[in-house]
Design an enzyme around this catalytic site. Structure first.
Site, PDB file in Angstrom:
ATOM      1  CB  CYS A 150      -0.702   0.050   1.371  1.00 33.87           C
ATOM      2  SG  CYS A 150      -2.237  -1.047   1.289  1.00 33.87           S
ATOM      3  CE  LYS A 159      -3.220  17.549  -8.252  1.00 34.53           C
ATOM      4  NZ  LYS A 159      -4.574  18.136  -8.817  1.00 34.53           N
ATOM      5  CD  GLU A 184      -0.847  -6.322  -2.222  1.00 35.24           C
ATOM      6  OE1 GLU A 184       0.219  -6.622  -1.466  1.00 35.24           O
ATOM      7  OE2 GLU A 184      -2.155  -6.331  -1.736  1.00 35.24           O
TER       8      GLU A 184
HETATM    9  N1  ACO Z   1      -4.989  14.556 -10.614  1.00 31.28           N
HETATM   10  C1  ACO Z   1      -4.241  14.219 -11.504  1.00 31.28           C
HETATM   11  N2  ACO Z   1      -2.902  13.733 -11.564  1.00 31.28           N
HETATM   12  C2  ACO Z   1      -2.271  13.453 -10.227  1.00 31.28           C
HETATM   13  C3  ACO Z   1      -3.268  13.673  -9.214  1.00 31.28           C
HETATM   14  C4  ACO Z   1      -4.414  14.158  -9.234  1.00 31.28           C
HETATM   15  N3  ACO Z   1      -5.392  14.060  -8.244  1.00 31.28           N
HETATM   16  N4  ACO Z   1      -2.459  13.109  -8.089  1.00 31.28           N
HETATM   17  C5  ACO Z   1      -1.334  12.585  -8.633  1.00 31.28           C
HETATM   18  N5  ACO Z   1      -1.198  13.110  -9.932  1.00 31.28           N
HETATM   19  C6  ACO Z   1      -0.035  12.595 -10.863  1.00 31.28           C
HETATM   20  C7  ACO Z   1       0.766  13.937 -10.803  1.00 31.28           C
HETATM   21  O1  ACO Z   1       0.263  14.843 -11.662  1.00 31.28           O
HETATM   22  C8  ACO Z   1       1.994  13.465 -10.753  1.00 31.28           C
HETATM   23  O2  ACO Z   1       2.494  13.374 -12.384  1.00 31.28           O
HETATM   24  P1  ACO Z   1       3.494  14.317 -13.127  1.00 31.28           P
HETATM   25  O3  ACO Z   1       4.739  14.254 -12.245  1.00 31.28           O
HETATM   26  O4  ACO Z   1       3.499  13.590 -14.437  1.00 31.28           O
HETATM   27  O5  ACO Z   1       2.791  15.652 -13.109  1.00 31.28           O
HETATM   28  C9  ACO Z   1       2.190  12.045 -10.352  1.00 31.28           C
HETATM   29  O6  ACO Z   1       0.745  11.474 -10.304  1.00 31.28           O
HETATM   30  C10 ACO Z   1       2.635  11.848  -9.058  1.00 31.28           C
HETATM   31  O7  ACO Z   1       2.193  12.989  -8.278  1.00 31.28           O
HETATM   32  P2  ACO Z   1       2.663  13.274  -6.782  1.00 31.28           P
HETATM   33  O8  ACO Z   1       2.433  14.565  -6.167  1.00 31.28           O
HETATM   34  O9  ACO Z   1       4.097  12.731  -6.684  1.00 31.28           O
HETATM   35  O10 ACO Z   1       1.759  12.411  -6.208  1.00 31.28           O
HETATM   36  P3  ACO Z   1       0.970  12.479  -4.465  1.00 31.28           P
HETATM   37  O11 ACO Z   1       2.119  13.085  -3.508  1.00 31.28           O
HETATM   38  O12 ACO Z   1      -0.403  13.156  -4.713  1.00 31.28           O
HETATM   39  O13 ACO Z   1       0.635  11.005  -4.214  1.00 31.28           O
HETATM   40  C11 ACO Z   1      -0.663   9.073  -4.027  1.00 31.28           C
HETATM   41  C12 ACO Z   1       0.093   9.903  -4.971  1.00 31.28           C
HETATM   42  C13 ACO Z   1       0.137   8.213  -3.112  1.00 31.28           C
HETATM   43  C14 ACO Z   1      -1.281   8.084  -5.050  1.00 31.28           C
HETATM   44  C15 ACO Z   1      -1.752   9.925  -3.588  1.00 31.28           C
HETATM   45  O14 ACO Z   1      -2.678  10.390  -4.449  1.00 31.28           O
HETATM   46  C16 ACO Z   1      -2.601   9.106  -2.503  1.00 31.28           C
HETATM   47  O15 ACO Z   1      -2.052   8.591  -1.232  1.00 31.28           O
HETATM   48  N6  ACO Z   1      -3.838   8.497  -2.811  1.00 31.28           N
HETATM   49  C17 ACO Z   1      -4.884   7.973  -1.781  1.00 31.28           C
HETATM   50  C18 ACO Z   1      -4.372   6.532  -1.546  1.00 31.28           C
HETATM   51  C19 ACO Z   1      -4.130   6.031  -2.986  1.00 31.28           C
HETATM   52  O16 ACO Z   1      -4.970   5.880  -3.902  1.00 31.28           O
HETATM   53  N7  ACO Z   1      -2.725   4.947  -2.940  1.00 31.28           N
HETATM   54  C20 ACO Z   1      -2.341   4.400  -4.024  1.00 31.28           C
HETATM   55  C21 ACO Z   1      -3.063   2.906  -3.883  1.00 31.28           C
HETATM   56  S1  ACO Z   1      -2.605   1.636  -4.977  1.00 31.28           S
HETATM   57  C22 ACO Z   1      -1.313   0.895  -4.113  1.00 31.28           C
HETATM   58  O17 ACO Z   1      -1.497   1.187  -2.903  1.00 31.28           O
HETATM   59  C23 ACO Z   1      -0.303  -0.235  -4.660  1.00 31.28           C
END
Ligand code: ACO
Ligand code: ZN
Length: 291
Positions: A150, A159, A184
């Site tokens: 996770c 973001k 995963e």
């Molecule tokens: N809308 C559009 N694009 C997004 C968004 C969004 N809301 N969030 C992230 N991105 C894109 C970014 O644009 C970036 O791409 P780029 O560098 O090409 O512009 C990329 O994703 C990474 O962005 P970060 O800022 O590094 O991501 P963030 O710190 O927001 O973390 C995460 C991403 C961990 C998925 C976060 O959104 C989160 O915790 N979400 C809720 C939990 C979740 O869904 N976790 C993943 C489950 S799957 C698993 O656990 C294996």
């Protein structure tokens, strides 16, 4: 009637307070029932213990003697650190982290049996301590060679590039292990976006470096998927799907080749350079795989 699965999807908590943030949960998380009736749950930002009121939290903070996540600080550069936490040795922390994470994860279920997992917590330091930003968990032994179970960045920090940093860190660990890895499944929508973006830039970075070096070589050898996997620790299937997504994978004269134009490379130059500015520096990673 409702299936249990449908019920567990209904958000049961209005708000949490964590450090200087008040955050609205996205999904159900199995906190004790008596807490779910309250307007807010108060969480110690260092040990992640949950309390029913502000007063209880303050009383707790007065005696909570840590100002950082437990476990080993295995990476530290500038104000960012990673702590490695064993789900067996620090069970209550690990369980509290899973409860907190579930508030923002829809389909992942892991709350009580934390023994088989390690937790890598990213924290940002100020004069009061190391504040949790996000984390990923990883099975100690993964039959499928997953390197992340996770992954979460807490909403106030989302973001801003921390997700990319966590993902990069997970691959740095795989590099040290001499393995390739993959997250995963299933991935959430945000998870997929973040991985796609990370994979694309990591692969583009290697293709750029390869192209540069190759100019100086007499004999050109085409770069392969296997090369990319060994350089990045990104699993073969993920390399292939990324190349396909970037439209760089061509079937040519009976075989697949990686074909990239200078225009395409140029289009990515800026983004790769930008991503390189906030990178995990392996020099500062004090971690070696167990024998
Ligand atoms: N809308 C559009 N694009 C997004 C968004 C969004 N809301 N969030 C992230 N991105 C894109 C970014 O644009 C970036 O791409 P780029 O560098 O090409 O512009 C990329 O994703 C990474 O962005 P970060 O800022 O590094 O991501 P963030 O710190 O927001 O973390 C995460 C991403 C961990 C998925 C976060 O959104 C989160 O915790 N979400 C809720 C939990 C979740 O869904 N976790 C993943 C489950 S799957 C698993 O656990 C294996
Ligand atoms: Zn505490």
């Amino acid at each position: 009637g409702h299936s249990e699965d449908a019920l567990t999807r209904i958000r049961n908590i209005d708000a949490i307070e964590l450090g200087r943030f008040r955050i609205q949960p996205w999904y159900f998380s199995p906190y004790p029932q008596q807490l779910t009736h309250l307007p807010c749950i108060f969480i110690c930002e260092f040990c992640l213990k949950y309390l029913k009121s502000d007063t209880c939290l303050r009383r707790h903070m007065a005696k909570c003697n840590i100002n950082h996540p437990p476990g080993n600080q295995i990476y530290s550069k500038d104000s960012l650190s990673f702590f490695e936490i064993d789900g067996r040795k620090n069970k209550s922390y690990a369980q509290n982290l899973c409860l907190l994470a579930k508030l923002f994860l829809d389909h992942k279920t892991l709350y009580y049996d934390t023994d088989p997992f390690l937790f890598y917590v990213l924290a940002e330091e100020d004069d009061r301590g190391h504040h949790i930003v996000g984390y990923f968990s990883k099975e100690k032994e993964s039959a499928e060679e997953y390197n992340v179970a996770c992954i979460l960045v807490l909403p106030p920090y989302q973001k801003k590039g921390y997700g990319r940093l966590l993902i990069e860190f997970s691959y740095e660990l795989s590099k040290r292990e001499g393995k390739s890895g993959s997250p995963e499944k299933p991935l959430s929508d945000l998870g997929l976006l973040s991985y796609r973006s990370f994979w694309a830039l990591a692969i583009m970075e290697k293709l750029m470096a390869f192209k540069k070096e190759n100019k100086m070589l007499e004999e050109e050898r085409p770069i392969t998927v296997v090369d990319l996997t060994s350089m990045t620790s990104i699993r073969k299937e993920d390399v292939v799907s990324t190349l396909q997504h970037l439209e760089l994978y061509r079937y040519y004269k009976g075989q697949y080749i990686i074909a990239i134009s200078d225009e395409k490379l140029e289009a990515y130059q800026k983004r790769v350079a930008q991503a390189q500015r906030t990178k995990i520096d392996p020099q500062f990673l004090h971690w070696w795989p167990k024998e």
